[in-house]
Enzyme design. Structure first.
Site, PDB file in Angstrom:
ATOM      1  CG  ASP A   1      -1.765   1.206   1.380  1.00  0.00           C
ATOM      2  OD1 ASP A   1      -2.923   1.182   0.939  1.00  0.00           O
ATOM      3  OD2 ASP A   1      -1.270   2.214   1.936  1.00  0.00           O
TER       4      ASP A   1
ATOM      5  CB  VAL B   1      -3.247   2.332  -1.889  1.00  0.00           C
ATOM      6  CG1 VAL B   1      -2.942   1.805  -3.290  1.00  0.00           C
ATOM      7  CG2 VAL B   1      -2.908   3.814  -1.805  1.00  0.00           C
ATOM      8  CG  ASP B   2      -3.177  -2.818   0.229  1.00  0.00           C
ATOM      9  OD1 ASP B   2      -2.779  -3.074  -0.917  1.00  0.00           O
ATOM     10  OD2 ASP B   2      -2.460  -2.917   1.234  1.00  0.00           O
ATOM     11  CG  PHE B   3      -9.246  -1.200   2.626  1.00  0.00           C
ATOM     12  CD1 PHE B   3     -10.170  -2.172   2.946  1.00  0.00           C
ATOM     13  CD2 PHE B   3      -8.212  -0.964   3.499  1.00  0.00           C
ATOM     14  CE1 PHE B   3     -10.067  -2.901   4.125  1.00  0.00           C
ATOM     15  CE2 PHE B   3      -8.087  -1.672   4.682  1.00  0.00           C
ATOM     16  CZ  PHE B   3      -9.022  -2.654   5.006  1.00  0.00           C
TER      17      PHE B   3
END
Length: 392
Positions: A137, A164-166
């Site tokens: 992320d 960013v991951d989510f």
């Protein structure tokens, strides 16, 4: 439920892949998490259970079944083939060369099942000079411009939450639903590709458009906003609050509340962008108003004036809010070996005519291996042999 009858094979790790699959599980998909015998590293991040399973794992893998497997072994490849024959979606947030090596690239999967949909995310996508690099992320945050603009001059900060991951997981889930819809018309699956860098740049695109078209190279300004004011964090007598003053009417109400009704007529504050440009002065006014009040007093007055504001809460305080309880966001889920049920939050949306499945915990390592293999046609002796060889 909308996704009942959809089977998802989750080879994902950490957040981007697993959270995509968890969202699909919330609405009825049969999601099989595939991990190494003994469990993958992402299971054990920030341990909260007796078996070492971590806080993030309990959120990312709710309502899934667990199959332990060495997918690169000859026997493992045979099991993967049978799984793919029965599946609708494969989720794998791995670089493309790793997918090819495991036979999880779309060409390999569609040769087994032409209807299969592959949802894959990597740090940098399939093409370009960084495509073979790995990342998490923070890499996306740093390379999108947001880390530079967060914090203070000389000290950039990344966000503590892995947005960013989510965000990548949300885009993948959106892509999977589009591909399922398209498959209804064509009968064919396809590859849904995402990247951490792509997500991060999409989320910071307003800032990059601003610089590209206005030619302004903005610098970090702490917690203030470039495009509105007073948008900032403020100390009160007993804590901190945040305000976000956007639009002329709200700014006028705020100005009247803090005893400065002349401010909306000041040409320096005639628009949101001008207020952002001159936000330091407005933040100083607001700070002077806040420090004379407790957080509760300040928030009550701001709410009465219909000015957006909120307390700055610790994680434990966040879940204890009456508003959170009223919205039914937290669903306690018991997991073996935890001191109390985990306060899991599932997809924070409600469909008026379609419910989520009942809350279900994340699986223990290999909890459903025997049942899943039996569904694929393996008998008890074959399953025992696979376990003896450490294939499962």
């Amino acid at each position: 439920m909308p996704l009942t009858g959809i089977r998802v094979l989750d080879f994902g790790r950490y957040i981007a892949g697993p959270y995509c699959a968890a969202l699909l599980a919330d609405y009825g998909a049969d999601v099989i998490r595939i991990e190494a015998p003994g469990g993958n590293d992402d299971r054990f991040t920030v341990p909260v259970a007796a078996d070492g399973s971590g806080a993030m794992f309990l959120q990312m893998n709710r309502a899934k079944r667990s199959l332990t497997l060495k997918p690169a072994s000859p026997e493992g490849r045979g099991i993967v083939r049978r799984l793919v024959e029965t599946a609708d979606v494969v989720v794998a947030n791995l670089p493309h060369d790793a997918l090819v090596k495991l036979g999880l690239d779309h060409d390999s999967l569609s040769a087994i099942n032409p209807r299969i949909i592959l949802a894959t995310a990597s740090a940098f996508g399939r093409d370009g000079p960084l495509s073979r690099n790995v990342g998490f992320d923070a890499i996306g945050q740093a390379m999108s411009g947001t880390v530079h603009l967060t914090g203070t001059p000389g000290q950039p900060y990344r966000a503590q939450v892995n947005y960013v991951d989510f965000g990548t997981a949300l885009h993948l889930a959106f892509g999977v639903l589009l591909a399922l819809r398209e498959r209804e018309a064509t009968g064919q699956g396809q590859c849904v590709s995402g990247s951490l860098l792509g997500t991060a740049l999409a989320m910071s695109n307003g800032l990059t458009i601003d610089e590209a078209l206005n030619g302004i190279e903005r610098q970090p300004i702490g917690n203030r906003s470039f495009g509105s004011a007073p948008t900032d964090l403020f100390r009160t007598r007993d804590g901190w609050i945040v305000t976000q003053i956007v639009g002329g009417p709200i700014f006028a109400r705020w100005a009247a509340l803090v005893g400065r009704p002349e401010l909306p007529a000041d040409p320096r504050f005639a628009s949101d962008i001008l207020r952002g440009d001159n936000g330091e002065e407005l933040s100083a006014i607001m700070q002077g108003w806040c420090i004379a009040r407790t957080s509760a007093e300040a928030l009550a007055e701001l709410a009465e004036a219909r000015v957006p504001a909120a307390p700055v809460l610790k994680p434990g305080e966040a879940l204890a809010q009456p508003q959170v309880a009223a919205m039914g966001l937290v669903e306690p889920v018991a997991y073996p070996g935890t001191p109390a049920p985990a306060p899991v939050i599932r997809a924070p949306i409600d469909l008026s005519a379609s419910a989520k499945i009942p809350p279900c915990r994340a699986p223990q390592v290999g909890e459903h291996s025997d049942a899943i293999l039996a569904e694929l046609g393996y008998d008890a002796d074959a399953i025992s042999a696979l376990r003896a060889q450490r294939i499962i």
